[in-house]
Write a protein that holds these residues in place. Structure first.
Motif, PDB file in Angstrom:
ATOM      1  N   ALA A  36       0.872  -1.187   0.110  1.00 43.80           N
ATOM      2  CA  ALA A  36      -0.090   0.059   0.001  1.00 43.80           C
ATOM      3  C   ALA A  36       0.815   1.233  -0.011  1.00 43.80           C
ATOM      4  CB  ALA A  36      -1.021   0.050   1.215  1.00 43.80           C
ATOM      5  N   GLY A  37       2.289   1.134  -0.123  1.00 41.52           N
ATOM      6  CA  GLY A  37       3.344   2.235  -0.157  1.00 41.52           C
ATOM      7  C   GLY A  37       3.792   2.592   0.853  1.00 41.52           C
ATOM      8  N   ALA A  38       4.211   3.887   1.273  1.00 37.53           N
ATOM      9  CA  ALA A  38       4.802   4.569   2.410  1.00 37.53           C
ATOM     10  C   ALA A  38       3.779   4.650   3.696  1.00 37.53           C
ATOM     11  CB  ALA A  38       5.616   5.795   2.060  1.00 37.53           C
ATOM     12  N   ASP A  39       4.476   4.461   4.813  1.00 36.85           N
ATOM     13  CA  ASP A  39       3.802   4.736   6.064  1.00 36.85           C
ATOM     14  C   ASP A  39       3.560   6.204   5.947  1.00 36.85           C
ATOM     15  OD1 ASP A  39       2.786   4.884   8.538  1.00 36.85           O
ATOM     16  OD2 ASP A  39       4.392   4.017   9.547  1.00 36.85           O
ATOM     17  N   ILE A  40       2.155   6.651   5.923  1.00 35.43           N
ATOM     18  CA  ILE A  40       1.779   7.976   5.860  1.00 35.43           C
ATOM     19  C   ILE A  40       2.226   8.583   7.010  1.00 35.43           C
ATOM     20  CG2 ILE A  40       0.063   9.747   5.417  1.00 35.43           C
ATOM     21  CD1 ILE A  40       0.879   8.088   2.965  1.00 35.43           C
ATOM     22  N   VAL A  78       3.293  -8.214  -9.293  1.00 31.22           N
ATOM     23  CA  VAL A  78       2.348  -7.515  -8.478  1.00 31.22           C
ATOM     24  C   VAL A  78       0.837  -8.316  -8.497  1.00 31.22           C
ATOM     25  CG1 VAL A  78       0.975  -5.207  -8.223  1.00 31.22           C
ATOM     26  CG2 VAL A  78       3.497  -5.347  -9.282  1.00 31.22           C
ATOM     27  N   GLU A  79       0.398  -8.480  -7.163  1.00 29.41           N
ATOM     28  CA  GLU A  79      -1.049  -8.660  -6.969  1.00 29.41           C
ATOM     29  C   GLU A  79      -1.459  -7.783  -6.091  1.00 29.41           C
ATOM     30  OE1 GLU A  79      -0.788 -12.638  -5.464  1.00 29.41           O
ATOM     31  OE2 GLU A  79       0.750 -12.436  -3.960  1.00 29.41           O
ATOM     32  N   GLY A  80      -2.879  -7.686  -5.982  1.00 29.98           N
ATOM     33  CA  GLY A  80      -3.662  -7.034  -5.023  1.00 29.98           C
ATOM     34  C   GLY A  80      -2.904  -5.572  -5.423  1.00 29.98           C
ATOM     35  N   TYR A  81      -2.995  -4.736  -4.276  1.00 27.20           N
ATOM     36  CA  TYR A  81      -2.820  -3.422  -4.289  1.00 27.20           C
ATOM     37  C   TYR A  81      -1.155  -2.802  -4.468  1.00 27.20           C
ATOM     38  CZ  TYR A  81      -7.669  -2.162  -2.692  1.00 27.20           C
ATOM     39  OH  TYR A  81      -9.217  -2.121  -2.749  1.00 27.20           O
ATOM     40  N   CYS A  82      -0.898  -2.219  -5.593  1.00 29.85           N
ATOM     41  CA  CYS A  82       0.473  -1.518  -5.583  1.00 29.85           C
ATOM     42  C   CYS A  82       0.064   0.116  -5.519  1.00 29.85           C
ATOM     43  CB  CYS A  82       0.951  -1.828  -6.861  1.00 29.85           C
ATOM     44  SG  CYS A  82       2.667  -1.092  -7.242  1.00 29.85           S
ATOM     45  N   LEU A  83       0.275   0.773  -4.533  1.00 31.33           N
ATOM     46  CA  LEU A  83      -0.047   2.232  -4.420  1.00 31.33           C
ATOM     47  C   LEU A  83       1.040   2.988  -4.112  1.00 31.33           C
ATOM     48  CD1 LEU A  83      -3.560   1.690  -2.557  1.00 31.33           C
ATOM     49  CD2 LEU A  83      -3.083   1.490  -5.150  1.00 31.33           C
ATOM     50  N   GLY A 105      -2.242   2.637  -8.188  1.00 32.93           N
ATOM     51  CA  GLY A 105      -2.432   3.964  -7.980  1.00 32.93           C
ATOM     52  C   GLY A 105      -1.319   4.743  -7.463  1.00 32.93           C
ATOM     53  N   ILE A 106      -1.426   5.861  -8.359  1.00 30.71           N
ATOM     54  CA  ILE A 106      -0.072   6.845  -7.835  1.00 30.71           C
ATOM     55  C   ILE A 106      -0.565   8.108  -7.230  1.00 30.71           C
ATOM     56  CG2 ILE A 106       2.000   7.903  -9.008  1.00 30.71           C
ATOM     57  CD1 ILE A 106       1.826   5.942 -11.311  1.00 30.71           C
ATOM     58  N   THR A 107      -0.646   8.242  -6.097  1.00 33.70           N
ATOM     59  CA  THR A 107      -1.558   9.131  -5.293  1.00 33.70           C
ATOM     60  C   THR A 107      -0.968  10.372  -4.483  1.00 33.70           C
ATOM     61  OG1 THR A 107      -1.104   7.501  -3.648  1.00 33.70           O
ATOM     62  CG2 THR A 107      -3.070   7.167  -5.009  1.00 33.70           C
TER      63      THR A 107
END
Length: 281
Positions: A36-40, A78-83, A105-107
């Motif tokens: 899900a990407g970096a720890d916000i 890549v499976e599932g979310y790649c954000l 998603g590039i968010t």
């Protein structure tokens, strides 16, 4: 991914780069999602550049640079979310394979941040400026097939057979001449990074000279041609050694390899040829 996880990418890449038994590297998530990407909650620390004091790269830039700099072939599975930041890891890999259940998603626009320039530059090169703007401006999620159409991934496989497809592909790469693969990776990356001007031509010639010399002084070409003429399957043995990439040889700096995205590193010798590919840590 926490700051510690981002920081772990560089030493993981260095270890894999120096392991002659590793012939290909797969980057994957530890569970059913890529990441899900970096720890916000830790984002300021993750992005902070300690030298400049700016929040324009930090651990994210260092981690993706280590992966992108690896002289061995890298595949993001890549499976599932790649954000978010997870896309930057996928983009730093040579090839991206997606499960049919993958979502990209590039968010940055959703949380008001500016991505490190290296990640944006890589996205533009992969997908083109218009698609990069669409993804960056909107932050919209796209499914696997749409990601393939946009050029973000090279292939989409059914979720039910995804890991079989990944294994088959990576085993095929591991059986190929690593001299050829590492040379072509270096030459392609040199074309992309150096451009077509005088400096670029010089860089490209230096890359070609290096690999032509290795081709002439190692056994892969002889092995491959001999097997072809004999209608046999070649057994390539060359895989360099510690720090043998051209850039590390020229600059005295080892290039990186791989780690995971939240993620389990999957590398190990396969059973029938001692070629390093895919197994759980």
């Amino acid at each position: 991914m926490t700051e510690a996880m981002w920081r772990a990418l560089e030493p993981a890449c260095a270890r894999l780069a120096d392991d002659a038994s590793v012939r290909a590297v797969v980057v994957r998530g530890a569970g059913t999602d890529f990441s899900a990407g970096a720890d916000i909650s830790d984002l300021r620390a993750i992005l902070k550049d300690e030298d400049s004091g700016h929040h324009d790269g930090g651990a994210v830039a260092a981690g993706e640079a280590a992966l992108a700099g690896l002289h061995k072939p890298t595949i993001a599975a890549v499976e599932g979310y790649c954000l978010g930041g997870a896309w930057q890891i996928a983009a730093a890999s040579d090839i991206r394979l997606a499960s049919s259940d993958a979502t990209f998603g590039i968010t940055p626009a959703k949380i008001g941040i500016v991505y490190p320039t290296a990640g944006i530059e890589r996205l533009v090169r992969i997908a083109g400026p218009a698609t990069a703007k669409y993804l960056l401006f909107s932050g919209d999620f796209v499914d696997a097939e749409r990601a393939r159409v946009l050029g973000l991934v090279q292939a989409v496989h059914p979720a039910e057979t995804f890991w079989d497809e990944v294994d088959t592909f990576v085993q095929r790469l591991a059986a190929r001449s690593q001299l050829s693969i590492q040379a072509m990776k270096d030459i392609v990356d040199t074309v992309v990074s150096s451009g077509t001007g005088e400096t670029g031509a010089g860089d490209l010639q230096a890359a070609s000279n290096h690999w032509q010399h290795l081709m002439a002084t190692t056994g892969d070409a002889q092995t491959g041609i001999g097997a072809f003429l004999a209608k046999q399957t070649p057994e390539f043995t060359w895989n360099g050694g510690p720090g043998t990439s051209r850039r590390s040889a020229e600059h005295g700096a080892k290039e990186g390899v791989h780690a995971d995205t939240g993620a389990g590193i999957r590398t190990a010798p396969d059973t029938d040829a001692g070629r390093g590919v895919m197994s759980e840590p």
